[in-house]
Design a protein around this motif. Sequence first.
Motif, PDB file in Angstrom:
ATOM      1  N   ASN A 291      43.951  46.920  48.577  1.00 49.34           N
ATOM      2  CA  ASN A 291      44.551  45.676  48.143  1.00 49.34           C
ATOM      3  C   ASN A 291      43.706  45.298  47.031  1.00 49.34           C
ATOM      4  OD1 ASN A 291      46.696  45.625  49.876  1.00 49.34           O
ATOM      5  ND2 ASN A 291      45.467  44.073  51.324  1.00 49.34           N
ATOM      6  N   HIS A 292      42.468  45.364  47.056  1.00 47.79           N
ATOM      7  CA  HIS A 292      41.489  45.085  46.110  1.00 47.79           C
ATOM      8  C   HIS A 292      41.791  45.819  44.962  1.00 47.79           C
ATOM      9  CE1 HIS A 292      39.630  42.483  48.800  1.00 47.79           C
ATOM     10  NE2 HIS A 292      38.625  43.535  49.525  1.00 47.79           N
ATOM     11  N   LEU A 293      41.823  47.110  44.987  1.00 46.71           N
ATOM     12  CA  LEU A 293      42.100  47.987  43.728  1.00 46.71           C
ATOM     13  C   LEU A 293      43.365  47.736  43.159  1.00 46.71           C
ATOM     14  CD1 LEU A 293      40.951  51.461  45.374  1.00 46.71           C
ATOM     15  CD2 LEU A 293      39.812  49.901  44.211  1.00 46.71           C
ATOM     16  N   GLU A 294      44.635  47.404  43.913  1.00 45.20           N
ATOM     17  CA  GLU A 294      45.957  47.037  43.397  1.00 45.20           C
ATOM     18  C   GLU A 294      45.952  45.809  42.651  1.00 45.20           C
ATOM     19  OE1 GLU A 294      50.584  47.361  44.785  1.00 45.20           O
ATOM     20  OE2 GLU A 294      49.084  46.994  46.157  1.00 45.20           O
ATOM     21  N   SER A 295      45.163  44.687  43.143  1.00 45.12           N
ATOM     22  CA  SER A 295      45.260  43.523  42.695  1.00 45.12           C
ATOM     23  C   SER A 295      45.344  43.085  41.163  1.00 45.12           C
ATOM     24  CB  SER A 295      44.067  42.496  43.471  1.00 45.12           C
ATOM     25  OG  SER A 295      44.091  41.266  42.798  1.00 45.12           O
ATOM     26  N   LYS A 296      46.144  42.417  40.831  1.00 47.29           N
ATOM     27  CA  LYS A 296      46.298  42.105  39.290  1.00 47.29           C
ATOM     28  C   LYS A 296      45.166  41.315  38.743  1.00 47.29           C
ATOM     29  CE  LYS A 296      51.366  42.438  38.999  1.00 47.29           C
ATOM     30  NZ  LYS A 296      52.659  41.916  38.521  1.00 47.29           N
ATOM     31  N   ALA A 297      44.777  40.512  39.861  1.00 46.69           N
ATOM     32  CA  ALA A 297      43.535  39.732  39.293  1.00 46.69           C
ATOM     33  C   ALA A 297      42.208  40.598  39.139  1.00 46.69           C
ATOM     34  CB  ALA A 297      43.187  38.642  40.415  1.00 46.69           C
ATOM     35  N   ASN A 298      42.185  41.610  39.935  1.00 42.81           N
ATOM     36  CA  ASN A 298      41.002  42.606  39.503  1.00 42.81           C
ATOM     37  C   ASN A 298      41.426  43.650  38.404  1.00 42.81           C
ATOM     38  OD1 ASN A 298      39.574  41.401  41.510  1.00 42.81           O
ATOM     39  ND2 ASN A 298      40.485  42.749  43.140  1.00 42.81           N
ATOM     40  N   GLY A 299      42.415  43.461  37.865  1.00 43.60           N
ATOM     41  CA  GLY A 299      42.892  44.366  36.744  1.00 43.60           C
ATOM     42  C   GLY A 299      43.776  45.542  36.962  1.00 43.60           C
ATOM     43  N   ALA A 300      44.185  45.688  38.345  1.00 44.70           N
ATOM     44  CA  ALA A 300      45.148  46.779  38.760  1.00 44.70           C
ATOM     45  C   ALA A 300      44.500  47.981  38.621  1.00 44.70           C
ATOM     46  CB  ALA A 300      46.603  46.499  38.269  1.00 44.70           C
ATOM     47  N   LEU A 301      43.328  48.462  39.363  1.00 49.91           N
ATOM     48  CA  LEU A 301      42.873  49.610  38.873  1.00 49.91           C
ATOM     49  C   LEU A 301      43.922  50.927  39.223  1.00 49.91           C
ATOM     50  CD1 LEU A 301      39.903  50.812  38.166  1.00 49.91           C
ATOM     51  CD2 LEU A 301      39.660  51.227  40.628  1.00 49.91           C
TER      52      LEU A 301
END
Length: 356
Positions: A291-301
Amino acid sequence: MLTDLFFRRYDSRPMFNSFGQRESALFVQAYRIINEQIWKYYGYNKKVDESVKKIWTDIHDRISMEIGVKELSPIYYSYKTEWMGKPFNNSGWHEMNYVVEQWLNLQFDPGRMDADVFVKRRLSFIELAFRTRENQVEAENASLPKALQQAAFGDPNGRIRVAGIRVPGLGVDVLKQRNLLMNTYFRTNIDELNERFKQADMKLHYHNGYIQVTQDEQIQNQIEQPFWLLVKDVTWKNVSIDMAEAIDRRDTGGRDPSFYAAKALESTIKIICDIKEWSTGDEKGVSDYLNHLESKANGALIQGWERQSMQRFYSDVRNDLGHGPGSKSMPNFSPQQINHTIEFCMSWVKSLINRL
């Protein structure tokens, strides 16, 4: 102290039916790489470098302990001669690099030892020598930031004296250059060893402290070799350990190699979340980290379809292997499926690290 060596990991997998010129040449070449390029046993004054002798002695002692012998070849020598016309007994101790050389290049006797055992034991020496040097290089790399800080602290401008003249910045620059040369030179040693394996027609590859079997040259060049280079850094130590375990288990018919490949990928996902400071401590499993990796808030790694690919892998593959089957049949992957899962995890580890 127990030492993880090639001959023990691959004991149950026959690999060498005979010993010939190719194998003999490889051992001579490997010895020369170690004795002439990695550690020079004799200094410029032709005296023994005691620090190098200590390294050779440690490697000798660890190899001989695992094989179960006191010495690889005779350390003490004694023979009768004459001095001033009288019988004289000449005795002493061989240098440790000579002791190892005599054992490494011993003429093979099929009546005394199986060729498979003979070759694997000598490959274990090569592996341990390169692993020892790799550990030294890693220690030097780890100490570099402190050394640079001390060099700069010695003078506000990071100066040192060259021929009596204070030169700004050279202290730090010299340390950086020496470190770069050390790493580059050892990388050439590794590349040469792996090329020597190819010349000897041995499907082997050294990486990150271990010699392991390589099954397909194209996969080795495109997936495995880039993978091992990426996970050399101490940050990815657990990733490297678990993937090496996966390959060892695959190559020796051990249980659940795919499980260890999955662990390596999961560690990568978690480490990236820690590096990016996305981890909260409340994660229940790999899904929350994805979820963290996919999060748009995190830049969508990663994108949604990429997340689904990894999520499906953990749901359908890792979970079956990671939990006891109870009364159901034990999960059993075919060799092709095992290879696919390992390559899948390696590819994703490479891709994720390269996105940082």
